[in-house]
Write a protein that holds these residues in place. Sequence first.
Motif, PDB file in Angstrom:
ATOM      1  N   MET A  38       0.795  -1.038  -0.432  1.00  0.00           N
ATOM      2  CA  MET A  38      -0.022   0.161  -0.231  1.00  0.00           C
ATOM      3  C   MET A  38       0.707   1.486   0.285  1.00  0.00           C
ATOM      4  SD  MET A  38      -2.753  -1.167   2.997  1.00  0.00           S
ATOM      5  CE  MET A  38      -4.490  -1.868   2.826  1.00  0.00           C
ATOM      6  N   MET A  39       2.149   1.489   0.203  1.00  0.00           N
ATOM      7  CA  MET A  39       3.383   2.197   0.415  1.00  0.00           C
ATOM      8  C   MET A  39       4.383   2.543  -0.426  1.00  0.00           C
ATOM      9  SD  MET A  39       1.218   3.979   2.234  1.00  0.00           S
ATOM     10  CE  MET A  39       1.734   5.499   2.753  1.00  0.00           C
ATOM     11  N   ASN A  40       4.503   1.491  -1.041  1.00  0.00           N
ATOM     12  CA  ASN A  40       5.765   1.491  -2.188  1.00  0.00           C
ATOM     13  C   ASN A  40       4.998   1.995  -3.270  1.00  0.00           C
ATOM     14  OD1 ASN A  40       7.062   0.471  -4.121  1.00  0.00           O
ATOM     15  ND2 ASN A  40       8.105  -0.698  -2.379  1.00  0.00           N
ATOM     16  N   PRO A  41       5.678   3.306  -3.265  1.00  0.00           N
ATOM     17  CA  PRO A  41       6.138   4.208  -4.497  1.00  0.00           C
ATOM     18  C   PRO A  41       5.836   3.624  -5.398  1.00  0.00           C
ATOM     19  CG  PRO A  41       7.426   5.372  -2.719  1.00  0.00           C
ATOM     20  CD  PRO A  41       7.289   3.149  -2.490  1.00  0.00           C
ATOM     21  N   LYS A  53      -0.785   1.728  -9.224  1.00  0.00           N
ATOM     22  CA  LYS A  53      -1.785   1.651  -9.146  1.00  0.00           C
ATOM     23  C   LYS A  53      -2.227   3.409  -9.741  1.00  0.00           C
ATOM     24  CE  LYS A  53      -4.665  -0.819  -5.971  1.00  0.00           C
ATOM     25  NZ  LYS A  53      -4.837  -2.229  -5.462  1.00  0.00           N
ATOM     26  N   PHE A  54      -1.510   3.958  -8.676  1.00  0.00           N
ATOM     27  CA  PHE A  54      -2.209   5.360  -9.197  1.00  0.00           C
ATOM     28  C   PHE A  54      -2.492   5.546 -11.107  1.00  0.00           C
ATOM     29  CE2 PHE A  54      -1.028   9.876 -11.557  1.00  0.00           C
ATOM     30  CZ  PHE A  54      -2.513  10.268 -10.790  1.00  0.00           C
ATOM     31  N   GLN A  56       3.130   1.138  -6.866  1.00  0.00           N
ATOM     32  CA  GLN A  56       1.691   2.368  -6.468  1.00  0.00           C
ATOM     33  C   GLN A  56       1.393   3.616  -7.564  1.00  0.00           C
ATOM     34  OE1 GLN A  56      -1.012   2.981  -4.100  1.00  0.00           O
ATOM     35  NE2 GLN A  56      -0.207   0.631  -3.466  1.00  0.00           N
ATOM     36  N   PHE A  57       2.425   4.320  -7.533  1.00  0.00           N
ATOM     37  CA  PHE A  57       2.829   4.538  -9.066  1.00  0.00           C
ATOM     38  C   PHE A  57       1.962   3.637 -10.260  1.00  0.00           C
ATOM     39  CE2 PHE A  57       4.439   5.295 -13.478  1.00  0.00           C
ATOM     40  CZ  PHE A  57       4.177   6.766 -13.445  1.00  0.00           C
ATOM     41  N   LEU A  98      -5.937   3.135 -11.291  1.00  0.00           N
ATOM     42  CA  LEU A  98      -6.909   3.688 -10.822  1.00  0.00           C
ATOM     43  C   LEU A  98      -7.564   4.937 -11.634  1.00  0.00           C
ATOM     44  CD1 LEU A  98      -6.322   3.640  -6.815  1.00  0.00           C
ATOM     45  CD2 LEU A  98      -7.518   2.174  -8.417  1.00  0.00           C
TER      46      LEU A  98
END
Lengths: 44, 485
Positions: free
Chosen positions: A13-16, A22-23, A19-20, A26
């Motif tokens: 959840m917090m790994n940039p 994922k961004f 999450q990039f 999303l």
Amino acid sequence: MTRRISKYKRFMMMNPIVQFFKFIFLSLKVLVIVAGGHGGTRKA
Amino acid sequence: MSKIVVLGAGIAGHVAASHLRRKLAKEHEVVVVSPNSNYQWIPSNIWVGIGRMKPRDLIFPLAPLYAKKHIGYKQAKAIGFYPEGDNDEQKPYVLAEYVAGDEKGKQEKVTYDYLINATGPKLNFEGTEGLSPGKNKAHSVCTYTHAQEAWIALEDIIKQMKQGKKVKILIGTGHAKATCQGAAFEYILNVEQELRRHKVRDMAEITWISNEYQLGDFGMDGMLLSYGSNILKSSEMVEMIFEDRGIHWILGAGVNKVEDGVVHYETLDGEYKQKSYDFAMLIPSFSGHGFKAYDKNGGDITNKLFKGFMIVDADYTPKPYEEWTVQDWPETYQNPSYANIFAPGIAFAPPHGISKPRKSKNGTDITPAPPRTGMPSGITAKLVADNIIEMIKNPNHELHHKGSMGNMGAACIASAGFGMTKGSGISITTYPIVPDFKKYPDTHGRKLGKTFGSIGLAGHWLKLALHYAFIYKAKMKPFWWLIPE
């Protein structure tokens, strides 16, 4: 029983880097749902 | 030539005015009547409430923008509706009173050919005894000024915690029929993260208080979500988050009184309880503005236009929860008595709730009211603008643009903490907003896949990206209209 957020899940959840991507995912998914149109319900 | 008057310059009013101006020739007049001098991007108020944004980051003055874009602007509030005109004025008009400048206090008949009522809700603080922003240690984040005051109080509490004081923080809904649980949900998670950032988290007991029957109801009867490879209820997702953050919760609570540091509430079991706190943020109930309407001869016709909020093309026949359908919800937001009046956004009267209604053993309604904020406000405002444009071009035209909340998706990107590397967000999309139990009987009225949840840093980035994108759009900068509502 209440679900818990595991250490692995929290890392993800917090790994940039994760999450990039994922961004991007999303943003596209939200765009598809929201810009996917809307309409009435009374006439088929 | 037509004159379109838009009451309100919030999300719905501003979206309607900007689309009308972009699509209509200059011969047509678009006039915005709003008591507010600034546009504010309300979803970012929670960040002002934790001191991570300043009000200037989410507001801009309306007058210069409207002057540049040839949109008329009157800083005034509507005080009466005259949809047939009167004995002196043939055209329909709204009686407005200026609230600022040299004309302050002056009343004007603002005539129109088409009227868009986008006045949003009245923040009904007086609906709960003792609830008022900044009073009794209870605050609000409903406006940027309220949020700024909340941050000043929270900052003081953080200072006290750093000096060793243990405190109780209470965040949630301040009325048995309040809505907008989402804003309170965002705020409680942001406050929790800020306390960790200030290294005082262990000094605070944080409690969620809400009129929801279950966590994650959000006034939408909860959701069944796709979550990664799992399917879970929104109640399970929110419970998981609260457990993870060490947040306690009180549910089915109808707050009825606020005293200095003490909130009084009634439970669904009919018990009367109280909870003490050092800092609270409680969302008030929303109500209509109490407008009056008159016919040509001065007769009171308020009940043709208003039912608290404005009456539109919804089915208002009272019926039990089991008989509610998506067909009850409006499609065009047109008033049935006056075809040239529309009410998008929060200004329209919903036919009923979305969440299952519940009463306490004492008969008190303790149920979240249906949300219509944010994305639905923008979408309904744009379709109203498009219908008016078609009506201007062809007055006998059937309204083609429809957008029922029973056939509309929405995204709720809830901030769960601020920061480019430490932040977090909970991204939830739902389709449709109003559950369609006939179409999706096995998935609680919603389409899985289009109804999903996700938690993580990307959610914060997305919320921040939307903040900048929507302010860009609201400022009507080049190609603003390419950004969807």
